[in-house]
Design a protein around this motif. Sequence first.
Motif, PDB file in Angstrom:
ATOM      1  N   VAL A 238       3.453   2.024 -11.237  1.00  0.00           N
ATOM      2  CA  VAL A 238       2.169   1.679 -10.623  1.00  0.00           C
ATOM      3  C   VAL A 238       1.069   1.541 -11.679  1.00  0.00           C
ATOM      4  O   VAL A 238       0.247   0.627 -11.624  1.00  0.00           O
ATOM      5  CB  VAL A 238       1.764   2.730  -9.573  1.00  0.00           C
ATOM      6  CG1 VAL A 238       0.311   2.533  -9.144  1.00  0.00           C
ATOM      7  CG2 VAL A 238       2.685   2.634  -8.366  1.00  0.00           C
ATOM      8  N   THR A 239       1.057   2.432 -12.639  1.00  0.00           N
ATOM      9  CA  THR A 239       0.004   2.388 -13.655  1.00  0.00           C
ATOM     10  C   THR A 239       0.205   1.244 -14.647  1.00  0.00           C
ATOM     11  O   THR A 239      -0.772   0.783 -15.263  1.00  0.00           O
ATOM     12  CB  THR A 239      -0.054   3.729 -14.416  1.00  0.00           C
ATOM     13  OG1 THR A 239       1.228   4.013 -14.998  1.00  0.00           O
ATOM     14  CG2 THR A 239      -0.437   4.863 -13.465  1.00  0.00           C
TER      15      THR A 239
ATOM     16  N   HIS B  39       0.839  -1.203   0.000  1.00  0.00           N
ATOM     17  CA  HIS B  39       0.000   0.000   0.000  1.00  0.00           C
ATOM     18  C   HIS B  39       0.870   1.248   0.000  1.00  0.00           C
ATOM     19  O   HIS B  39       0.617   2.208  -0.762  1.00  0.00           O
ATOM     20  CB  HIS B  39      -0.926  -0.005   1.219  1.00  0.00           C
ATOM     21  CG  HIS B  39      -1.752   1.245   1.352  1.00  0.00           C
ATOM     22  ND1 HIS B  39      -1.328   2.337   2.091  1.00  0.00           N
ATOM     23  CD2 HIS B  39      -2.964   1.583   0.820  1.00  0.00           C
ATOM     24  CE1 HIS B  39      -2.246   3.283   2.022  1.00  0.00           C
ATOM     25  NE2 HIS B  39      -3.244   2.847   1.263  1.00  0.00           N
ATOM     26  N   ASP B  40       1.893   1.249   0.837  1.00  0.00           N
ATOM     27  CA  ASP B  40       2.799   2.404   0.890  1.00  0.00           C
ATOM     28  C   ASP B  40       3.489   2.617  -0.455  1.00  0.00           C
ATOM     29  O   ASP B  40       3.674   3.761  -0.901  1.00  0.00           O
ATOM     30  CB  ASP B  40       3.854   2.197   1.976  1.00  0.00           C
ATOM     31  CG  ASP B  40       3.256   2.267   3.380  1.00  0.00           C
ATOM     32  OD1 ASP B  40       2.113   2.746   3.514  1.00  0.00           O
ATOM     33  OD2 ASP B  40       3.936   1.824   4.328  1.00  0.00           O
ATOM     34  N   TYR B  41       3.867   1.522  -1.094  1.00  0.00           N
ATOM     35  CA  TYR B  41       4.537   1.620  -2.397  1.00  0.00           C
ATOM     36  C   TYR B  41       3.616   2.259  -3.434  1.00  0.00           C
ATOM     37  O   TYR B  41       4.029   3.141  -4.197  1.00  0.00           O
ATOM     38  CB  TYR B  41       4.967   0.230  -2.863  1.00  0.00           C
ATOM     39  CG  TYR B  41       5.585   0.210  -4.237  1.00  0.00           C
ATOM     40  CD1 TYR B  41       6.933   0.483  -4.410  1.00  0.00           C
ATOM     41  CD2 TYR B  41       4.816  -0.081  -5.363  1.00  0.00           C
ATOM     42  CE1 TYR B  41       7.504   0.475  -5.678  1.00  0.00           C
ATOM     43  CE2 TYR B  41       5.377  -0.081  -6.636  1.00  0.00           C
ATOM     44  CZ  TYR B  41       6.721   0.192  -6.781  1.00  0.00           C
ATOM     45  OH  TYR B  41       7.281   0.184  -8.030  1.00  0.00           O
ATOM     46  N   VAL B  42       2.365   1.821  -3.470  1.00  0.00           N
ATOM     47  CA  VAL B  42       1.416   2.370  -4.436  1.00  0.00           C
ATOM     48  C   VAL B  42       1.179   3.851  -4.170  1.00  0.00           C
ATOM     49  O   VAL B  42       1.162   4.674  -5.104  1.00  0.00           O
ATOM     50  CB  VAL B  42       0.084   1.594  -4.381  1.00  0.00           C
ATOM     51  CG1 VAL B  42      -0.985   2.313  -5.198  1.00  0.00           C
ATOM     52  CG2 VAL B  42       0.279   0.178  -4.909  1.00  0.00           C
ATOM     53  N   MET B  43       1.013   4.218  -2.915  1.00  0.00           N
ATOM     54  CA  MET B  43       0.748   5.619  -2.584  1.00  0.00           C
ATOM     55  C   MET B  43       1.947   6.501  -2.895  1.00  0.00           C
ATOM     56  O   MET B  43       1.790   7.644  -3.349  1.00  0.00           O
ATOM     57  CB  MET B  43       0.367   5.740  -1.106  1.00  0.00           C
ATOM     58  CG  MET B  43      -0.933   5.027  -0.742  1.00  0.00           C
ATOM     59  SD  MET B  43      -2.344   5.514  -1.758  1.00  0.00           S
ATOM     60  CE  MET B  43      -2.522   7.244  -1.305  1.00  0.00           C
ATOM     61  N   ASP B  44       3.144   5.978  -2.703  1.00  0.00           N
ATOM     62  CA  ASP B  44       4.356   6.764  -2.966  1.00  0.00           C
ATOM     63  C   ASP B  44       4.616   6.938  -4.460  1.00  0.00           C
ATOM     64  O   ASP B  44       5.341   7.861  -4.867  1.00  0.00           O
ATOM     65  CB  ASP B  44       5.575   6.094  -2.319  1.00  0.00           C
ATOM     66  CG  ASP B  44       5.536   6.185  -0.803  1.00  0.00           C
ATOM     67  OD1 ASP B  44       4.770   7.019  -0.275  1.00  0.00           O
ATOM     68  OD2 ASP B  44       6.261   5.408  -0.153  1.00  0.00           O
ATOM     69  N   ASN B  45       4.051   6.038  -5.261  1.00  0.00           N
ATOM     70  CA  ASN B  45       4.318   6.076  -6.705  1.00  0.00           C
ATOM     71  C   ASN B  45       3.017   6.122  -7.506  1.00  0.00           C
ATOM     72  O   ASN B  45       2.939   5.573  -8.607  1.00  0.00           O
ATOM     73  CB  ASN B  45       5.121   4.848  -7.110  1.00  0.00           C
ATOM     74  CG  ASN B  45       6.449   4.750  -6.389  1.00  0.00           C
ATOM     75  OD1 ASN B  45       7.425   5.401  -6.764  1.00  0.00           O
ATOM     76  ND2 ASN B  45       6.480   3.934  -5.335  1.00  0.00           N
ATOM     77  N   LEU B  46       2.039   6.779  -6.963  1.00  0.00           N
ATOM     78  CA  LEU B  46       0.681   6.717  -7.495  1.00  0.00           C
ATOM     79  C   LEU B  46       0.584   7.110  -8.966  1.00  0.00           C
ATOM     80  O   LEU B  46      -0.209   6.527  -9.718  1.00  0.00           O
ATOM     81  CB  LEU B  46      -0.229   7.621  -6.649  1.00  0.00           C
ATOM     82  CG  LEU B  46      -1.734   7.464  -6.877  1.00  0.00           C
ATOM     83  CD1 LEU B  46      -2.171   6.026  -6.616  1.00  0.00           C
ATOM     84  CD2 LEU B  46      -2.497   8.425  -5.971  1.00  0.00           C
ATOM     85  N   TYR B  47       1.383   8.080  -9.398  1.00  0.00           N
ATOM     86  CA  TYR B  47       1.266   8.571 -10.772  1.00  0.00           C
ATOM     87  C   TYR B  47       2.455   8.164 -11.645  1.00  0.00           C
ATOM     88  O   TYR B  47       2.646   8.727 -12.720  1.00  0.00           O
ATOM     89  CB  TYR B  47       1.118  10.104 -10.760  1.00  0.00           C
ATOM     90  CG  TYR B  47      -0.092  10.555  -9.961  1.00  0.00           C
ATOM     91  CD1 TYR B  47      -1.379  10.368 -10.463  1.00  0.00           C
ATOM     92  CD2 TYR B  47       0.066  11.137  -8.710  1.00  0.00           C
ATOM     93  CE1 TYR B  47      -2.483  10.758  -9.730  1.00  0.00           C
ATOM     94  CE2 TYR B  47      -1.046  11.528  -7.977  1.00  0.00           C
ATOM     95  CZ  TYR B  47      -2.316  11.338  -8.493  1.00  0.00           C
ATOM     96  OH  TYR B  47      -3.411  11.719  -7.755  1.00  0.00           O
ATOM     97  N   GLU B  48       3.201   7.208 -11.179  1.00  0.00           N
ATOM     98  CA  GLU B  48       4.353   6.730 -11.929  1.00  0.00           C
ATOM     99  C   GLU B  48       3.990   5.499 -12.752  1.00  0.00           C
ATOM    100  O   GLU B  48       3.030   4.781 -12.455  1.00  0.00           O
ATOM    101  CB  GLU B  48       5.500   6.376 -10.966  1.00  0.00           C
ATOM    102  CG  GLU B  48       5.932   7.514 -10.062  1.00  0.00           C
ATOM    103  CD  GLU B  48       6.646   8.610 -10.828  1.00  0.00           C
ATOM    104  OE1 GLU B  48       7.212   8.315 -11.899  1.00  0.00           O
ATOM    105  OE2 GLU B  48       6.607   9.765 -10.372  1.00  0.00           O
TER     106      GLU B  48
END
Length: 217
Positions: free
Chosen positions: A151-152, A139-148
Amino acid sequence: MYHYPVPGSATGTAAATKGILMSGIINTIVSLLVAVFVTGGVSNIAQETPREAVNEFFTGLTEGDPQVYELYMDNSYINLLANSGMSDEDASRMHSALFEDFQWEITDSAERENIAVCKVTLTNSDFSRVLESYEKDSHDYVMDNLYEDKVTDKDQLAAACLDIYLDCLEAAADKDESVESEIFIPLESDGFSGWRVIPDDTIMKAAAGGLVLPAEK
């Protein structure tokens, strides 16, 4: 479903009490074993004695024996090891983490005709909190890289999450924390080829140090 609480220390006629206990366990699992036979849940690996069968099963498990994986594929834990879709390197990381400190000891056994049960003590690193750690870290990884892109892009995200999961497994294995379980393992013999272990997810969860699979939560 074949496992029962370990009773307290016997007093007085200890040998008789032990015999009654093992006999009672065998009587209880006989009806359960019949259902397993009907559904084809028994493997083709067979040994001359129940103890040899248990040792062969756990040896094959810890060494990553493909035959053990194939024959017990309907087990959720073994299916995870065999069909994870990981690279050889990642599969090796998972297997090493899970079984590096795994030990077993057969402390008792009993037979009646073609049915047997072995009492086994299993010791491994404590993996019971791995899923919880993974969910937090992913979860932390996704939130830290949300627009990268990492993640997408689904493939990149899957690879990153797998790496996070393996990191959590290895971190648990590196801790000086272990868990011990006493379980009863049922076995069956056809009278010709030898004894066969009948594993279930309860046995494998104990062997895997209490590891919780995502589907269990």
